[in-house]
Design an enzyme around this catalytic site. Sequence first.
Site, PDB file in Angstrom:
ATOM      1  N   SER A 197      32.615  31.135  45.423  1.00 44.37           N
ATOM      2  CA  SER A 197      32.061  32.675  45.221  1.00 44.37           C
ATOM      3  C   SER A 197      32.691  33.418  46.505  1.00 44.37           C
ATOM      4  O   SER A 197      33.768  33.320  46.764  1.00 44.37           O
ATOM      5  CB  SER A 197      30.396  32.313  45.302  1.00 44.37           C
ATOM      6  OG  SER A 197      29.837  33.524  44.932  1.00 44.37           O
ATOM      7  N   HIS A 227      27.824  29.660  37.559  1.00 43.17           N
ATOM      8  CA  HIS A 227      28.572  29.972  38.722  1.00 43.17           C
ATOM      9  C   HIS A 227      28.709  28.924  39.814  1.00 43.17           C
ATOM     10  O   HIS A 227      29.700  29.054  40.881  1.00 43.17           O
ATOM     11  CB  HIS A 227      27.948  31.230  39.457  1.00 43.17           C
ATOM     12  CG  HIS A 227      28.761  31.868  40.537  1.00 43.17           C
ATOM     13  ND1 HIS A 227      29.908  32.320  40.197  1.00 43.17           N
ATOM     14  CD2 HIS A 227      28.251  32.035  41.861  1.00 43.17           C
ATOM     15  CE1 HIS A 227      30.268  33.244  41.400  1.00 43.17           C
ATOM     16  NE2 HIS A 227      29.365  32.977  42.413  1.00 43.17           N
ATOM     17  N   ASP A 236      30.718  32.058  33.253  1.00 46.53           N
ATOM     18  CA  ASP A 236      30.303  32.426  34.599  1.00 46.53           C
ATOM     19  C   ASP A 236      30.010  33.859  34.618  1.00 46.53           C
ATOM     20  O   ASP A 236      30.768  34.725  34.487  1.00 46.53           O
ATOM     21  CB  ASP A 236      31.331  32.180  35.471  1.00 46.53           C
ATOM     22  CG  ASP A 236      30.855  32.648  37.100  1.00 46.53           C
ATOM     23  OD1 ASP A 236      29.710  32.965  37.048  1.00 46.53           O
ATOM     24  OD2 ASP A 236      31.456  32.189  38.100  1.00 46.53           O
TER      25      ASP A 236
END
Lengths: 267, 443
Positions: free
Chosen positions: A95, A245, A217
């Site tokens: 991320s 995610h 996602d």
Amino acid sequence: MDVRRRNNVTVTGPADAPVLVLAHGFGCDQNMWRLVVPALAERYRVVLFDYVGSGGSDLSAWSQERYSSLDGYAQDVTEVCEALDLERAVFVGHSVSAMTGVLAARAAPERIGALVMVAPSPRYIDDEGYRGGFTAEDIDELLASLEANYLGWSSAMAPLIMGNPDRPELGKELTNSFCATDPDIARVFARTTFLSDSRDDLKDVTVPTLVLECAQDVIAPREVGAHVHAAIPSSHLVTLDATGHCPQLSAPEATAQAILGFLESRL
Amino acid sequence: MCRTGGVPEPSGTGDEAAMDAAFTALLEDSAEELYESAPCGYLSTLMDGTIARINATLLNWLGLKREAVVGHRHFVDLLTVGGKLYHETHFAPLLRMQGELRGIALEMKTSHGGRLPVLVSSVIKHGSEGEPLLIRTTVFDASDRRAYEEELLRRRQDAERAHAEAERARAEAEQARRQAETDRERLADALAVLQKSLLPDSLPALPGLETAVYYHTASPDQLGGDFYDLFPIDGDRWAFFLGDVCGKGPQAAALTSLTRYTLRAAAHHDPEPDAALSTLNAVLHERYTAGGDPRYCTCLFGILEPGTDGRTTVRLGSGGHPPALLLRADGRAEFLPTPGGLLVGVLPTAPFATATTALAPGDTLLLYTDGLTEARTGPARDDLYGEEALLAFAAAHAPAAPHAVITALTELLEGFGDGPDDDTALLALGVPAPADPATNDPR
């Protein structure tokens, strides 16, 4: 200052193997990697750590000033690399940490030799000619969600280990806190993450890079993965047949295979 | 429940009929009915979030049709954007790691564009091999609770704001206090510089004479109304004066300054005591009293003329000041009377009393202000030290060199109650006694 203790650094895998540094994103801590570490640690030295302010890090080392920009988190990365005297390590960032890795590789090129960007996004908010997936109001709503769970937070932190006999690796100690963060610190990390715009930094990536995205996602849609891949000429894009995610949790085997495949192709 | 099947109770009251009906309803309440009409929302999703089952309660709350949801929508699709982000960054990882999660506050979207605050609990169902199969989730309507929590949160934020405000006000007050302290220190420094201009830094050394001085200001700003000076005028002659201006504080300091520099200038022009005092009288009268601001001082002004015989002649003039005191070498003490001299500055012209004496070796002349003779010696208003007591004190100490006299008087003043409470100036001049061979041994 003891960086290993400050960042709660843990190291597993063969001592003389090439090194992977796994970095968590906004939300939880290094336990996010639990399901992929065993596969990776068979052939690689795996370094795990918590950013200051998260997980088991030393909260007294946190300052709003330093951790209000991604550079502060990138500094944590380079300092961990220095403390372990790593050379040309592979940095795996999930991320927002994917972008932290880009900044760290630019700041300390001798330390980081390759990047794995898991569900990366250089900018979460839509812009002219760019779709990040969110509006500025959406991000305000996330901050409100954080506030709302502040009061009910203790129930999410409570030990919930029961009924998990099939997952002995989820020891009691880590169920207490691995997604629990001081609310003020979480707010700063959330702002820094979701209000960041690192698109210009992508062009500075020269090391071999794997962009690992999920088919579904909501935080980093496919368009964003394509943008990152296009902006980094030395990158390779892999789309996992996974939802959410956090592919390292929802599809740990596929995630580990993709990372290992990338590492083996370049060795 | 202790009904025994097959044995009917004796039929009778209406209460029992109602119980029978309730029991029948319970028996007929199927699991399906319990699920669909439960007072909370139920849904089951595949591990990727696809909704596989959802109960009627939740569909009603959200205004959704079952066929549009089951198999088509994901759990996150039911959430607001903020809820989606929170789900992806916290909820889903926690659930995956722990297998169970309880009481997480999220918001769901309704088909009419509204928002439904909910508390969500989820548990993962695992297969016989331990593999995760699906997620079961219950959803509680938390509208009231959320409103209450938001109110709590708002109150807390208000309190934090008020606290920050108070902290800021406190910091500002502290800053103002520090500024005031700095200003006060600067003013005290300025006053100290001014005060220095009113008195000699130190007394000059006079050939063949010994001098000593004591000076005390009662006012906290260090501006006293007493003054003294000692300076050469011509050849081997010296002038000195000591006095007391009316009033205290800055006004008195201005008067003191004018008095000191006028007497110094006058002494160089004509050092005779009555001439110097007349000049001062004219200047003060012109400056103050003639202009409607009557101010004055009392003053002793004198000239020292060392003689060839080891004696020094003192010629003294007085403008309304207490008489000087002589401590003789032979142990006597006496006032040097200067009666009839008027306050300086009250009248346009005034006569001043003069007196002359000679200081032999061992003699000391003491000039003082009324801070000494009017020093409070007891609790009553009129418990004052007085000239008679001073004379007796001098007689008890004579003969005494200037330093010894000043030291003795300083101790005397400090012994009075809380110490000197008025401005006080003492100036002692003397001719040293012949050296005592026993104490003047060069070895």
